[in-house]
Every structure is written in structure tokens, then in C-alpha cells.
Design an enzyme around this catalytic site. Structure first.
Site, PDB file in Angstrom:
ATOM      1  CG  HIS A   1       7.252  -2.452   7.569  1.00 29.71           C
ATOM      2  ND1 HIS A   1       6.097  -2.494   7.803  1.00 29.71           N
ATOM      3  CD2 HIS A   1       6.623  -3.127   6.278  1.00 29.71           C
ATOM      4  CE1 HIS A   1       4.787  -2.386   8.448  1.00 29.71           C
ATOM      5  NE2 HIS A   1       4.848  -2.629   6.582  1.00 29.71           N
TER       6      HIS A   1
ATOM      7  CB  SER B   1       2.269  -3.347   6.478  1.00 33.18           C
ATOM      8  OG  SER B   1       2.278  -2.159   5.942  1.00 33.18           O
TER       9      SER B   1
ATOM     10  CG  ASP C   1       8.216  -1.805  11.440  1.00 33.10           C
ATOM     11  OD1 ASP C   1       8.502  -1.013  10.199  1.00 33.10           O
ATOM     12  OD2 ASP C   1       6.913  -2.433  11.468  1.00 33.10           O
TER      13      ASP C   1
END
Length: 805
Positions: free
Chosen positions: A774, A667, A740
Site C-alpha cells: 500500500h 489511498s 497492495d
């Protein structure tokens, strides 16, 4: 199910190839660490009588991940069950009586369980949970003493909005959200549109962050209604049902402490195509305990025009809730500055109260210098009010008297949220006669209690304090010694007698629960160490300085049996996540215990200690902007300084080979990784998972950046690795979930960065994991991700010299 094949795109020099790639397994040293049985999730009832253990699995199956999902207004819904998609279920349940250790046999459960939405009844005699089956969601209860399980409903619950039931205050019944019986099947083929989807701005500023899964047209609006509309039934413990509330989109149901009133929040049209459902118009209404409407309290309009900044809020009533210490009194906050942090204002918020029957004028409780953050209610004369300001990291706690309007209330704590060492802890709450939670008073009523993490230069040492309401002085009642173990407070049972439930762990000691009274402890759980084969890997907290004097730390792992003089300098993997600070001294504070147990989750870099690498894990990467300067003004320079400091220290120790260091992150850590690859030559290779690399695609702010692209375009462009892809001259592995849903980290971000590197002749590999969001969940995807990472490290880091020769 058809065989699934990963499609990978890779470059080697100027050669580009797009090839099918079947799933692979990582080396056995990693595989045996991944395939372990995880500790159960533990829940303790509010009266500290029962401990419930929920068995979980490390991964989902690919079949689970491949289930259909509908993406609407920020929600992801499983159309087969009408519940949320991608739920982290638990699959087994057991109960332990904390006082006696007795484990009742649980009788009446189905053979296959998929548990979610777990909760205790207000009187702590039962638990409720949902069980998901192929065609819907059921509601179940278990009696904590007898272990008797009962199914209360067929699979008709509607969990699309994130909850599907609430306990009623008497603990003898529940309010259950159900799919309307007369709902027609969703149309298999949508009707042809009558025209295009149109949005139009009217000259008013409406800055919003980059959200995903938004509504796009009128058909989506109809689908949103279809899946989220619920009927509410009252269901007793025998499964008898009566209709309680009409069909609506329910955001929350919240009973007053005395159980006589119900605050109901429902979503209504008009919807928006630029914000998720949490910002749609919402009605706040009061019903009585029989489901009869008493009054419409407040209709909140669509929230799509909030000013920029983390301290920005909507106008009108917000944070509406019940006072926990009175039978039925509402409170809420309202902005005094139009919700705009840039506006000049003596006070930012006002706090109001309104007592049943809700037909009088609201009473002004207090005005806050900063944004209202909450209240811990105590009694008719004592409560703790909190406010804060994100811009300067300020947090203030006040002692207030709820019976009067508070002007210039006494400040208890005035501190920076970045000052970990100065964190006084949080005030303890205790279940009161209403089964609500209020401040925990001492027997003489003169003191309340604090529990905290106990951050210190020696590591975390959790504590329990007594707080004098007159002098504002604290007295330490208990603190973990922190010498060889990390002991955290799970639950305070009796602060004055120092009776606690704690968790104790060590570097090689799996966390377990204990009942502590002073210095005496008794064992509640005995979970074995699942990583016995890994325990000879050394773990050490290291501390070092950045070139500007900022204190940094990281955890260093070295392979089992490693001898420096014999084995020499090792290939090294560094893993980090940058964080913003306004104070350099506070940025350097230690934020963890050096004695925590090794936790090998799917994203951990520590696996590679078993493959002969030195691991610099959780390396401090502060990005500091003091005074008028913002942290991101010097983002890339500080990233490079942080990385160089960690490498230099490991090289000076004699354990790291400076020419064979890789950097990785997930991330914002992936964003960091790509920036380091573009703006330094410190690393032999990089591994970036699920990142965002072009900040022009998040133009109204990201992470801790409040400024828009048009206010700080140079900062946005300099921080965007995509803009500097021509400088990424070492191999970069990009991994991303193909679905995502995290704001800003669209899968497109990795695809575009890969395309830039490929087009410029760099070396990269792009791996898109099917069905993943994610974070990664399917066993096949996670194991393949680990294989990809291992192959990349072996080729471009460990064996770099062979390639160069």
C-alpha cells in the site's frame, strides 16, 4: 537478478497501448531532495538515562522487495527468515547518556546489521533487538553503559506473528520464540487437492470488511501452522537456553507486574477463510514463572459474526490484561448488549477483576455507558476509566476506586473526539516498583499530571498540566510559546520541576532534541538541515471558508524567489485526504502548527515547489454529517465545495492559475481524487495513488462508513468513481503497488477504473509498481513514481495551454 521492467497501460484519446517501461529518474531538482540521509529513529529508556539512535535508510532495494513472501491469514511472511516480510529495518545503532552526553563505543556487533524488534530491559540497563540474516533471525543485547554487544541466539527466532521475544521481569533473561528444531522442510510441490475448497453459511449474519491475504484452502491452513508454530525457550544473558513453553502459535506473552505469572495467548483451529488470524480462536492461559500451566482462563471462539458498526465487539471476555498497580490481578471487559451497538442497553460493558491465585469469583469493578476504552491504574483507591462511542464521537473519562464496585463514578472529562481545541491531554504514567506503568502522582499524592498537544486557533502549543484529584481543576505548568517554532514533549522527566525532553523545530530548522528545565534548555542532538537547497521555498498556513461557512486551512508552498507581480499565476498541485465529522464547528478547527519543518517523504507533493508549482498541501477536506445525517450522504458535494474553496482562495491571492490546477492523493485521498475528477471540472488533471474506486467491492463498510451496501446502496454507488467513469473527462494518472495488502484497496481497483476510462474513451495512465504494497518502499519504484507524476504534471498542467493550442 533479471532486469525488471514496469508495464504501463495508457490511453491517449482513443489510442490504447501497453508497452514495456524501464525505470526512470525524476528531474534533478526532485532527485537531490529525495536522496538525503534521514534523521535516525530515537528511543529513550523508561528511566530517562539513555537515548538510543537507530540509523535508517530512506528506501529499500528492489532486491529486498523481490524476496519471496508467503501470504497467509493477513500475514506476510518471509520464508527464508521465518519473520515478517517487508520489515522497515534500521542499519546502525549508537547510544547517548542523556545526563553527561557520553557516547559509549559499541563493541561486538556484526559488520552488517538489519535491526528490528528493539526494546529496553525492564531495569533500563540493556537493550535487546533482532538482527535478520540471510537464513533467519538472531537475538542480540547491548549493555547501555559499557556498549558491550552479545549475540544470544543463532538465527532460529520465529517472528512470523509480529514478535519473537519478551524480556522477563528480572531483566536477566528473555523468553524467545523459536522455529521448532524438528520442523521438516516445507514441501516444494504441494499435493494435489482431494477436493474443492468449500465455505457454507448457516443463516446467521456474519458481516466482515474486505480483508486481503486470507487463507483459501486446507493447504493454506497447513502452511499457516508450518510458519507460525513456535517453541518458547528461556534464554539468559550468556545465551544459555532451557525449554519453557511447548509448541504453539503464540499471539502474546505478558508477565504479571510481580513476575510470578504469565498470561499466554495462543491461536488454535478452526481457522477461517473470511477473517485474518487476529480473529481466529484464541486461548488465554495462566502459567507460572517456571513455565508450568496454572489454569486455562478463557477460550475465545472464532470471531466471524460480529454485528456491523464501529462500536460492535465480540461477546465474552476481551481486553484481558494485568492491573499495573498490583502484583498479580487480571482485568477484562465483557459486553452487556451482546456486542451489538444497535441493541438497547442501559450499560454497554462490564469490567471485571480477578486476583491471584485466580480461583475465586471475578469482582465487578464498573459498568460503562459506552464501550470500554481502557484504564490508567494508579493505586488501591485511584484509577482513571475510559469509555467512548464512535457513532456520536463521545469520549468520557471517570475517576474510579478499584477497591469497590463503582456505581455512577465521577466524570472527569466528557467531550467529543472531534473537539481538538477542547482536548485536555492524556494522563502521565510513571514506572512503579514492579516496572509497570501507573498514574504519576505529585509528591503530596493529591494531584496527577496531563500532557497534551495544545490545539488552538494559533496552531499547536504542547503543554504540561497539573490535575487536582479533588477539585478536578487543572493548573498549567508549562506550555510551548508556538510563536516561531513548534516544540513537542517527547518525555516528561519530572513534572513538578518542569524537567522535560522536547523536540524543537521551525520552518527551516530540522527537529532536534533538548533537555528543558523551566526556561533553560540544553542540546541533546544536532541534526543538520538536509534540505538546504529547498529552504528558499516559502511556506505559509492559509485559512479560508467553504461556501457553507465551514472554516478550512491548508499549507501553501511557493517556489524559491517567486514574485507575484513578475511571475504571475502558477500551475498548482493540491494534495488532500478527506476526513469525516459530525460537527461543522469542530471540523474547522486548526490541527497543526504553522511552524513545522518541511518533511519531504516519498509521497509528498511539496517536491513540485522546486519545479515551479504552487502547492496546496494537506488541504482540509471535511465531510460533515450533523444530527441524523451521515457524512457520506453528501460526500461528493462536500468534496467539490472543499476543492473549490481552496482554488478560489489561491486564485484570489494571485498565485494560482485556475485553469492549471491538479488534484492528488493517496489511498482515501486517491478515492477523493477520482471522485473530484468525475463530479467536477475544477482540475486539469488528477494523480491517484493506491485507491479504491468501486465501493460495491467493500460492501460491509469502508473508512468511516458503518452502513452496508444494502443499507445505503445509493450512497455507495454515488461515491464510487467507477460508476461515474464516463464523467472523468480530464487526464487521470493511476499508480498502484502490485501487491497492495490494505483492506479494500486491492490492485484490481485501479485496474478496473483504468479499464472503464479506457473503454469509454478517456485519457488515463496506469502504473503498477512491482512488489510494492500500500505504501512504496523500493528506491527504483519511488523514483519512477516521482518521474511519472512529474511528466503527467508537466504535460497536462504546466503546459496545458500548449496542448490546447
Amino acid at each position: 537478478m533479471k532486469r525488471l521492467i514496469l508495464f504501463l497501460t495508457m490511453t491517449y484519446g482513443l489510442l490504447q497501448a501497453q508497452i514495456p517501461q524501464q525505470y526512470q529518474l525524476p528531474p534533478k531538482e526532485i532527485l537531490e531532495l529525495v536522496d538525503i540521509k534521514p534523521r535516525p529513529i530515537i528511543r529513550i529508556d523508561s528511566r530517562n538515562q539513555a537515548m538510543v539512535l537507530l540509523e535508517r535508510q530512506v528506501f529499500k532495494t528492489l532486491e529486498e522487495m523481490a524476496a519471496d513472501e508467503i501470504r497467509l491469514a493477513g500475514l506476510r511472511i518471509n520464508p527464508a527468515t521465518n519473520g515478517p516480510a517487508r520489515v522497515n529495518f534500521t542499519y546502525g545503532i549508537s547510544i547517548i547518556d542523556i545526563k553527561t552526553g557520553y557516547k559509549p563505543e559499541i563493541k561486538g556487533l556484526p559488520e552488517k546489521l538489519m535491526i528490528s524488534d528493539f526494546s529496553f530491559s525492564p531495569d533500563a540497563t540493556r537493550i535487546a533487538f533482532t538482527n535478520t540474516v540471510a537464513n533467519g533471525i538472531e537475538l542480540w543485547t547491548i549493555h547501555l553503559k559499557t556498549g558491550e554487544a552479545e549475540k544470544l541466539t543463532s538465527p532460529v527466532l520465529n517472528g512470523s506473528m509480529g514478535f519473537s521475544y519478551v524480556w522477563m521481569p528480572d531483566s536477566q533473561s528473555l523468553l524467545v520464540l523459536t522455529v521448532p528444531e524438528d520442523r521438516r522442510p516445507v514441501p516444494e510441490n504441494r499435493e494435489m487437492p482431494l477436493g474443492p475448497a468449500v465455505q457454507e453459511s448457516s443463516g446467521r449474519k456474519a458481516p466482515v470488511r474486505t480483508y486481503q491475504d486470507l487463507l483459501r484452502n486446507s493447504a493454506d491452513e497447513d502452511l499457516f501452522d508450518y510458519y507460525t508454530l513456535s517453541l518458547v525457550f528461556k534464554t539468559d544473558l550468556q545465551g544459555n537456553q532451557t525449554e519453557f513453553l511447548p509448541s504453539a502459535i503464540y499471539r502474546s506473552l505478558n508477565f504479571s507486574p510481580d513476575g510470578k505469572f504469565l498470561l499466554v495467548q495462543t491461536i488454535s483451529r478452526p481457522y477461517s477463510y473470511i477473517v485474518p488470524s487476529g480473529r481466529f480462536p484464541m486461548n488465554n492461559a495462566i502459567y507460572n514463572s517456571e513455565g508450568k500451566l496454572i489454569m486455562d482462563l478463557y477460550h475465545r471462539p472464532l470471531i466471524d459474526e460480529i454485528p456491523t458498526g464501529f462500536d460492535a465487539v465480540e461477546v465474552g471476555k476481551r481486553s484481558i490484561g494485568w492491573r499495573a498497580d498490583t502484583p498479580a490481578m487480571l482485568f477484562w471487559a465483557e459486553a452487556c448488549d451482546g456486542g451489538d451497538p444497535a441493541a438497547e442497553a442501559e450499560y454497554r460493558d462490564e469490567i471485571y477483576m480477578l486476583n491471584a491465585p485466580f480461583d475465586g469469583e471475578p469482582a465487578l469493578l464498573a459498568q460503562t455507558l459506552n464501550r470500554f476504552r481502557g484504564i490508567s491504574w494508579g493505586n488501591e483507591n485511584i484509577a482513571i476509566l475510559y469509555d467512548g462511542w464512535r457513532k456520536n464521537r463521545r469520549s468520557i473519562s471517570y475517576l474510579i476506586d478499584p477497591s469497590i464496585r463503582n456505581v455512577n463514578p465521577q466524570i472527569i472529562f466528557d467531550r467529543s473526539t472531534e473537539d481538538y481545541y477542547g482536548n485536555p491531554g492524556t494522563f502521565l504514567l510513571k514506572q512503579n516498583d514492579f516496572d509497570a506503568f501507573t498514574l504519576w502522582f505529585s509528591a503530596d499524592g493529591k494531584k496527577i499530571f496531563l500532557r497534551g498537544e495544545g490545539y488552538s486557533p494559533e496552531g499547536n502549543k504542547p503543554f504540561l498540566d497539573e490535575f487536582n484529584l479533588k477539585t478536578f481543576k487543572t493548573k498549567r505548568l508549562w506550555q510551548a510559546d508556538g510563536l516561531t517554532t513548534y516544540e513537542s514533549i517527547i518525555r516528561v522527566v519530572d513534572p513538578e520541576n518542569k524537567l522535560l525532553i522536547t523536540s524543537i523545530e521551525g520552518k527551516t530548522q530540522n527537529p532536534n532534541y533538548f533537555l528543558r528545565k523551566g526556561n533553560k534548555i540544553s542540546t541533546l542532538t544536532q541534526f543538520p538541515n538536509p534540505y538546504t537547497s529547498f529552504m528558499n521555498v516559502s511556506k505559509e498556513l492559509i485559512r479560508y471558508k467553504r461556501n457553507d461557512g465551514v472554516d478550512l486551512s491548508a499549507t501553501l508552498y511557493l517556489p524559491a524567489g517567486y514574485v507575484k507581480d513578475r511571475d504571475g499565476k502558477l500551475p498548482t498541485l493540491m494534495w488532500a485526504y478527506p476526513r469525516e465529522f459530525k460537527d461543522a464547528q469542530q471540523a474547522g478547527q486548526l490541527k497543526e502548527s504553522p511552524h513545522t519543518f518541511v518533511r519531504l517523504n516519498y509521497g509528498s507533493p511539496v517536491f513540485w515547489a522546486a519545479r515551479g508549482y504552487a502547492i496546496i498541501d494537506d488541504a482540509d477536506f471535511p465531510v460533515i454529517g450533523e444530527g441524523e445525517n451521515e457524512p457520506n450522504d453528501r460526500f461528493t458535494e462536500q468534496l467539490v465545495a472543499n476543492a473549490a474553496a481552496a482554488i478560489d482562495y489561491a486564485v484570489a491571492l494571485g498565485v494560482a492559475d485556475s485553469s492549471r490546477v491538479a488534484i492528488g492523493g493517496h489511498s482515501y485521498g486517491a478515492f477523493m481524487t477520482a471522485n473530484l475528477m468525475a463530479h467536477s471540472d475544477l482540475f486539469a488533471a488528477g494523480i491517484a495513488r493506491s485507491g479504491a474506486y468501486n465501493r460495491t467491492l467493500t460492501p460491509f463498510g469502508f473508512q468511516a462508513e458503518e452502513r452496508t451496501f444494502w443499507e445505503a446502496s445509493e450512497v455507495y454507488l454515488k461515491m464510487s468513481p467507477f460508476v461515474h467513469a464516463d464523467k472523468i473527462n480530464e487526464p487521470l494518472l493511476l499508480i498502484h503497488g502490485e501487491a497492495d495488502n490494505n483492506p479494500g484497496t486491492f490492485t484490481l481497483q485501479s485496474e478496473r477504473l483504468y479499464g472503464a476510462i479506457q473503454g469509454l474513451g478517456g485519457t488515463a495512465r496506469l502504473v503498477l509498481l512491482p512488489f510494492e504494497s500500500h505504501g512504496y518502499s523500493a528506491r527504483e519504484n519511488v523514483l519512477h513514481m516521482l518521474w511519472e507524476t512529474d511528466a503527467w504534471l508537466e504535460k497536462y498542467v504546466k503546459n496545458k495551454r500548449v496542448i490546447e493550442n
